[in-house]
Design an enzyme around this catalytic site. Sequence first.
Site, short mmCIF file in Angstrom:
data_model
loop_
_atom_site.label_atom_id
_atom_site.label_comp_id
_atom_site.label_asym_id
_atom_site.label_seq_id
_atom_site.Cartn_x
_atom_site.Cartn_y
_atom_site.Cartn_z
N LYS A 137 -2.45 0.06 10.30
CA LYS A 137 -2.70 -1.19 9.57
C LYS A 137 -1.47 -1.52 8.75
CE LYS A 137 -5.29 1.30 5.94
NZ LYS A 137 -6.61 1.43 5.28
N ARG A 168 -11.11 -1.90 -8.38
CA ARG A 168 -12.05 -1.34 -7.41
C ARG A 168 -11.38 -0.17 -6.72
NH1 ARG A 168 -13.53 -5.00 -2.67
NH2 ARG A 168 -12.50 -3.49 -1.30
N GLN A 208 -2.65 6.43 9.40
CA GLN A 208 -3.51 7.40 8.73
C GLN A 208 -4.42 8.07 9.75
OE1 GLN A 208 -5.47 4.54 6.15
NE2 GLN A 208 -4.31 5.24 4.37
N PRO A 209 -4.74 9.34 9.55
CA PRO A 209 -5.78 9.94 10.40
C PRO A 209 -7.10 9.21 10.16
CG PRO A 209 -5.28 11.37 8.53
CD PRO A 209 -4.26 10.27 8.53
N LYS A 237 0.80 -1.22 0.00
CA LYS A 237 0.00 0.00 0.00
C LYS A 237 0.83 1.27 0.00
CE LYS A 237 -4.24 -1.98 1.87
NZ LYS A 237 -3.81 -3.39 1.95
N ARG A 246 -10.89 -10.67 14.33
CA ARG A 246 -11.43 -10.69 12.97
C ARG A 246 -12.58 -9.68 12.84
NH1 ARG A 246 -12.89 -16.12 9.47
NH2 ARG A 246 -13.31 -15.05 7.49
N GLU A 293 -8.24 3.07 -0.73
CA GLU A 293 -7.46 1.99 -1.32
C GLU A 293 -7.79 1.87 -2.80
OE1 GLU A 293 -7.50 -1.80 0.55
OE2 GLU A 293 -7.19 -1.01 2.57
N GLU A 335 -7.84 -1.20 -5.34
CA GLU A 335 -7.77 -2.66 -5.32
C GLU A 335 -7.66 -3.20 -6.75
OE1 GLU A 335 -7.76 -4.61 -2.69
OE2 GLU A 335 -8.69 -3.55 -1.02
#
Length: 293
Positions: A134, A249, A172-173, A98, A212, A264, A266
């Site tokens: 993340k 996406r 990230q904020p 990313k 999860r 994002e 994708e």
Amino acid sequence: MAHPAARVALVTCRPGPDVAVDHDLPSLLRELRAAGAEAEAVRWDDTDADWAAYDLAVIRSTWDYSWRAAEFTAWAERCGTATRLANPADVVRWNADKRYLGDLAASGVPVVPTRYIAPGDPVDLPRDHEYVVKPTAGAGARFAARYLPGEHATAVRQLARMHAEGFTAMVQPYAKGIDATGERALQFFGGRLLHASRKGAVLEPGTPYDRRKVAHPRLEPWTPAPAELAVAESALAAVPGTPELLYARVDLVDDADGRPCVMELELIEPNLFLALHPESVPAVASAIITAAR
């Protein structure tokens, strides 16, 4: 003269407790076969698979790839040499990390502001606003959590766990607009907008990073605004090398001023949400058969 049947592999992964079920795969296989293609689902790590026997291999639900990223990108290179791979191996390599968000930002695409903390880097976390941590290689909100400034110690423990497993973290904020307007997913297939969806916030306050999550809560159809479509198209135009993308996406959220920006992009194995948009299945099958020929 009739065309020979297109041979298509829809690439997936082996089932497992941490792997979501691809509910779209059966309907897409049925549609492809009804349209005259020889289509089957094949695991990307199936050592007996003969990729050269297919006219096209379409990555669909390889949803364990982020845990085996080096192995998966090496497979993409081999598969892309044996047959046509969609999306191509160079796209897979670029999109698997990313840090591509930095490339998009450098091209003028509005993205969620992002910093990266690799193993060994100083741990510098926000002290004045809510934020998200993340991994740069991840899916389904695995190893993702949101934090208030007062939860610094917990966030540091998450970083230590991620770094111990070799992950680089991104910080990230927290995009507060997602709580009001959700996250929008604009799906493209065969070079045009296929459909769009909206979902609620995935990361709830206080949810541990290693629990999860529900990856697509409160999913519903969505009609994208012109500004959303413009941002999505600018992101696709900024992909290096101007590759031919069979599918894409673009996930959007609103920034602090209410303007859409990319969360994002994708390009490897995005869920197409065909169960939510069954009217799109024939178009997807048609584009796959066209690409195979």
